[in-house]
Design a protein around this motif. Structure first.
Motif, PDB file in Angstrom:
ATOM      1  N   ILE A   9     -10.038 -55.369 -20.183  1.00 56.73           N
ATOM      2  CA  ILE A   9     -10.374 -55.820 -21.622  1.00 56.73           C
ATOM      3  C   ILE A   9     -11.034 -54.672 -21.952  1.00 56.73           C
ATOM      4  N   TYR A  10     -10.442 -53.910 -23.473  1.00 54.43           N
ATOM      5  CA  TYR A  10     -10.971 -52.845 -23.916  1.00 54.43           C
ATOM      6  C   TYR A  10     -11.555 -53.347 -25.445  1.00 54.43           C
ATOM      7  N   SER A  11     -12.668 -52.566 -25.852  1.00 53.14           N
ATOM      8  CA  SER A  11     -13.185 -53.026 -27.135  1.00 53.14           C
ATOM      9  C   SER A  11     -13.574 -51.669 -27.795  1.00 53.14           C
ATOM     10  N   TRP A  12     -13.481 -51.687 -29.381  1.00 53.89           N
ATOM     11  CA  TRP A  12     -14.043 -50.660 -30.023  1.00 53.89           C
ATOM     12  C   TRP A  12     -14.323 -50.862 -31.464  1.00 53.89           C
ATOM     13  N   GLY A  13     -15.181 -50.147 -32.159  1.00 59.81           N
ATOM     14  CA  GLY A  13     -15.382 -50.554 -33.533  1.00 59.81           C
ATOM     15  C   GLY A  13     -16.793 -50.506 -33.621  1.00 59.81           C
ATOM     16  N   LEU A  14     -17.242 -51.650 -34.729  1.00 62.07           N
ATOM     17  CA  LEU A  14     -18.649 -52.025 -35.048  1.00 62.07           C
ATOM     18  C   LEU A  14     -19.331 -52.665 -33.784  1.00 62.07           C
ATOM     19  N   ASN A  15     -20.526 -52.209 -33.624  1.00 60.36           N
ATOM     20  CA  ASN A  15     -21.095 -52.806 -32.402  1.00 60.36           C
ATOM     21  C   ASN A  15     -22.534 -53.444 -32.885  1.00 60.36           C
ATOM     22  N   GLU A  16     -22.818 -53.488 -33.988  1.00 53.28           N
ATOM     23  CA  GLU A  16     -24.190 -53.674 -34.414  1.00 53.28           C
ATOM     24  C   GLU A  16     -24.879 -54.896 -34.075  1.00 53.28           C
ATOM     25  N   PHE A  17     -24.126 -55.916 -33.562  1.00 51.07           N
ATOM     26  CA  PHE A  17     -24.567 -57.067 -32.879  1.00 51.07           C
ATOM     27  C   PHE A  17     -23.930 -57.345 -31.560  1.00 51.07           C
ATOM     28  N   GLY A  18     -23.717 -56.271 -30.930  1.00 54.25           N
ATOM     29  CA  GLY A  18     -23.179 -56.478 -29.556  1.00 54.25           C
ATOM     30  C   GLY A  18     -21.737 -57.164 -29.398  1.00 54.25           C
ATOM     31  N   GLN A  19     -20.972 -57.092 -30.544  1.00 47.93           N
ATOM     32  CA  GLN A  19     -19.822 -57.824 -30.379  1.00 47.93           C
ATOM     33  C   GLN A  19     -18.636 -57.337 -29.575  1.00 47.93           C
ATOM     34  N   LEU A  20     -19.153 -55.991 -29.205  1.00 46.92           N
ATOM     35  CA  LEU A  20     -17.878 -55.243 -28.184  1.00 46.92           C
ATOM     36  C   LEU A  20     -18.277 -55.735 -26.951  1.00 46.92           C
ATOM     37  N   GLY A  21     -19.288 -56.384 -26.432  1.00 50.53           N
ATOM     38  CA  GLY A  21     -19.328 -56.822 -25.148  1.00 50.53           C
ATOM     39  C   GLY A  21     -19.919 -55.704 -23.929  1.00 50.53           C
ATOM     40  N   LEU A  22     -20.295 -54.607 -24.706  1.00 54.48           N
ATOM     41  CA  LEU A  22     -20.609 -53.478 -23.713  1.00 54.48           C
ATOM     42  C   LEU A  22     -21.944 -53.340 -23.244  1.00 54.48           C
ATOM     43  N   GLY A  23     -23.006 -54.367 -23.497  1.00 60.65           N
ATOM     44  CA  GLY A  23     -24.340 -54.348 -23.138  1.00 60.65           C
ATOM     45  C   GLY A  23     -25.065 -53.652 -24.121  1.00 60.65           C
ATOM     46  N   ASP A  24     -24.653 -53.090 -25.166  1.00 65.18           N
ATOM     47  CA  ASP A  24     -25.548 -52.131 -26.106  1.00 65.18           C
ATOM     48  C   ASP A  24     -25.137 -52.533 -27.279  1.00 65.18           C
ATOM     49  N   GLY A  39     -26.948 -72.598 -28.059  1.00 64.52           N
ATOM     50  CA  GLY A  39     -28.164 -73.556 -28.355  1.00 64.52           C
ATOM     51  C   GLY A  39     -29.454 -72.786 -28.851  1.00 64.52           C
ATOM     52  N   VAL A  40     -29.350 -71.381 -29.004  1.00 64.45           N
ATOM     53  CA  VAL A  40     -30.376 -70.637 -29.478  1.00 64.45           C
ATOM     54  C   VAL A  40     -29.465 -69.517 -30.538  1.00 64.45           C
ATOM     55  N   ASP A  41     -30.554 -68.759 -31.334  1.00 66.49           N
ATOM     56  CA  ASP A  41     -30.002 -67.786 -32.399  1.00 66.49           C
ATOM     57  C   ASP A  41     -30.044 -66.504 -31.933  1.00 66.49           C
ATOM     58  N   ILE A  42     -30.219 -66.132 -30.635  1.00 68.68           N
ATOM     59  CA  ILE A  42     -30.415 -64.677 -30.217  1.00 68.68           C
ATOM     60  C   ILE A  42     -29.044 -64.019 -30.114  1.00 68.68           C
ATOM     61  N   LYS A  43     -28.844 -62.961 -30.648  1.00 74.95           N
ATOM     62  CA  LYS A  43     -27.646 -62.307 -30.315  1.00 74.95           C
ATOM     63  C   LYS A  43     -27.601 -61.637 -28.838  1.00 74.95           C
ATOM     64  N   ARG A  44     -26.210 -61.427 -28.362  1.00 79.66           N
ATOM     65  CA  ARG A  44     -26.018 -61.017 -26.887  1.00 79.66           C
ATOM     66  C   ARG A  44     -24.941 -59.973 -27.220  1.00 79.66           C
ATOM     67  N   SER A  45     -25.445 -58.769 -26.437  1.00 80.23           N
ATOM     68  CA  SER A  45     -24.702 -57.766 -26.275  1.00 80.23           C
ATOM     69  C   SER A  45     -23.738 -57.805 -24.856  1.00 80.23           C
ATOM     70  N   LYS A  46     -24.055 -58.670 -23.753  1.00 80.76           N
ATOM     71  CA  LYS A  46     -23.436 -58.692 -22.762  1.00 80.76           C
ATOM     72  C   LYS A  46     -22.550 -60.128 -22.573  1.00 80.76           C
ATOM     73  N   LEU A  47     -21.528 -60.232 -21.941  1.00 84.70           N
ATOM     74  CA  LEU A  47     -20.876 -61.596 -22.211  1.00 84.70           C
ATOM     75  C   LEU A  47     -21.766 -62.832 -21.739  1.00 84.70           C
TER      76      LEU A  47
END
Length: 419
Positions: free
Chosen positions: A151-166, A221-229
């Motif tokens: 799985i590869y991802s690229w682009g905007l990652n402001e909320f961790g939506q790329l799943g790369l841990g940052d 169940g919470v509103d905390i963003k996640r940068s890892k899957l």
């Protein structure tokens, strides 16, 4: 689409194609005569169309940078033959038959690739990607799956939506690490991307997500963003969907639809109890109107519009009504309530079932059919109408044969001929 023509309906799309919008009828798109559309996707000011011969067309607002000149613009003018498309808010990915990926459009966050400027005129080859089987676009992010399950991802990652841990933006495709050792040998099945979050469905039915969780779109169940899957608490998922323009998620486990996101009260997956038959109808639980997700399976509704007019409301109220039933059908721990007397009056099969030794029986266990299929059939007996699609046609044919229902069999035969 008809067999040899394609039509457009709606004020915006008609204006993009120099067609006169008419509230009473759709407009012929003559450029697509004799072409079959296999995929449609859209962004903020663009609609992209893929035909079965691998051609990609786009239409857009006259004020956009795509310069389509109020008609359909053919993108691949050479020998390129594409098999999949995906639109973000302002960018377009195209997957060629040989597994190479090309991109066009806005590149403000690196969602196309590299340090390239935005490109609305020509395609850019994403050289790092090979042997790709699936491409996905969120609002400003891009994702892909290769034939070996990477799985590869690229682009905007402001909320961790790329799943790369940052939360650092990427302008080249980056390999997403698997969430834990348990999934090392389990292939990825599907990916969908929302406005600022991404969902990953594995072959074992597990669903994982990352990115923004402000509105509960990750279902944790919470509103905390996640940068890892992170694993979403729902099992045996078969299909998923979400919108690149909103903050909610949908899932289907083979028998029920689930929804979460959009507001804090939907921060965990909720089972939709009103029996939606598609992601489009499921979206109405969250939105004020249905949201479609590209081209879906064709659904044929059989039964005339006036088929209910001659039936009094009291008959319809006999179906699945807590206050007027004397028999329950039990399917996968779910119950459908009905009236023996009415079922005997409309079906020879039920007349035999509720005669003799069955007379006093007030519970019937159904093992051969799914809850959705049996619910649709019983509802047809009360309303005269039934929805048939590729998911339920096999069971409905078997049911029609077993129950000797000639009307249902004719509906099934018509569906098979049309589909």
């Amino acid at each position: 689409m008809t067999e040899k023509a394609t039509y457009a309906y709606g004020e915006k799309i008609c204006s993009w194609l120099s067609l006169k919008h008419d509230m009473t009828k759709p407009q012929l798109i003559s450029l697509l005569n004799d072409k079959k559309i296999v995929q449609v996707d859209s962004g903020r000011d663009i609609v992209s169309i893929l035909t079965d011969d691998g051609q990609v067309f786009i239409a857009s607002d006259v004020k956009s940078k795509w310069e389509t000149n109020k008609t359909l613009r053919l993108i691949n003018t050479g020998n390129d033959c594409f098999k999949m498309i995906a639109c973000g808010r302002g960018h377009l990915l195209m997957l060629r038959q040989d597994g190479h990926v090309f991109a066009m459009g806005d590149n403000s966050y690196g969602q196309i690739t590299g340090n390239e400027k935005s490109s609305f005129e020509s395609m850019i080859h994403i050289a790092k990607l090979e042997n790709v089987e699936l491409i996905v676009c969120g609002r400003f992010q891009s994702l892909s799956i290769t034939n070996n399950g990477e799985i590869y991802s690229w682009g905007l990652n402001e909320f961790g939506q790329l799943g790369l841990g940052d939360e650092k933006n990427r302008n080249t495709p980056c390999l997403i690490p698997f969430p834990n050792d348990d999934l090392i040998d389990i292939r990825i099945k599907d990916i969908v991307a929302g406005m600022y979050h991404s969902l990953f469905l594995f072959e074992n039915g597990q669903l994982w997500g990352c990115g923004s969780n402000k509105y509960g779109e990750l279902g944790l169940g919470v509103d905390i963003k996640r940068s890892k899957l992170m694993k979403i608490p729902i099992e045996n998922v078969q299909k998923i969907a979400c919108s690149k323009f909103d903050s909610f998620s949908l899932a289907y486990d083979g028998s029920s639809y689930y929804a979460w996101g959009r507001n804090s009260s939907w921060s965990a997956p909720k089972k939709l109890d009103y029996h939606p038959t598609s992601f489009a109808s499921a979206s109405t639980m969250i939105l004020s109107s249905p949201l479609t997700f590209g081209i879906t399976s064709t659904i044929y509704e059989f039964g005339s519009q006036d088929s209910i007019s001659y039936q009094c409301k009291s008959i319809i109220q006999l179906f699945d009504n807590q206050d007027s039933y004397d028999v329950e059908f039990l399917i996968d721990k779910k119950r459908i309530k009905a009236s023996k007397c009415y079922l005997k009056s409309v079906s020879e099969y039920y007349r035999r079932m509720f005669s003799g030794n069955w007379t006093e029986n007030d519970q019937v266990t159904i093992d051969d059919y799914s809850y959705e299929t049996y619910y649709a059939y019983l509802r047809m007996l009360h309303t005269g109408k039934i929805h048939i699609n590729r998911q339920n046609i096999t069971e409905l044919v078997d049911l029609a044969n077993c129950y000797g229902d000639e009307k249902l069999m004719k509906y099934c035969e018509t569906f098979i001929r049309n589909d």
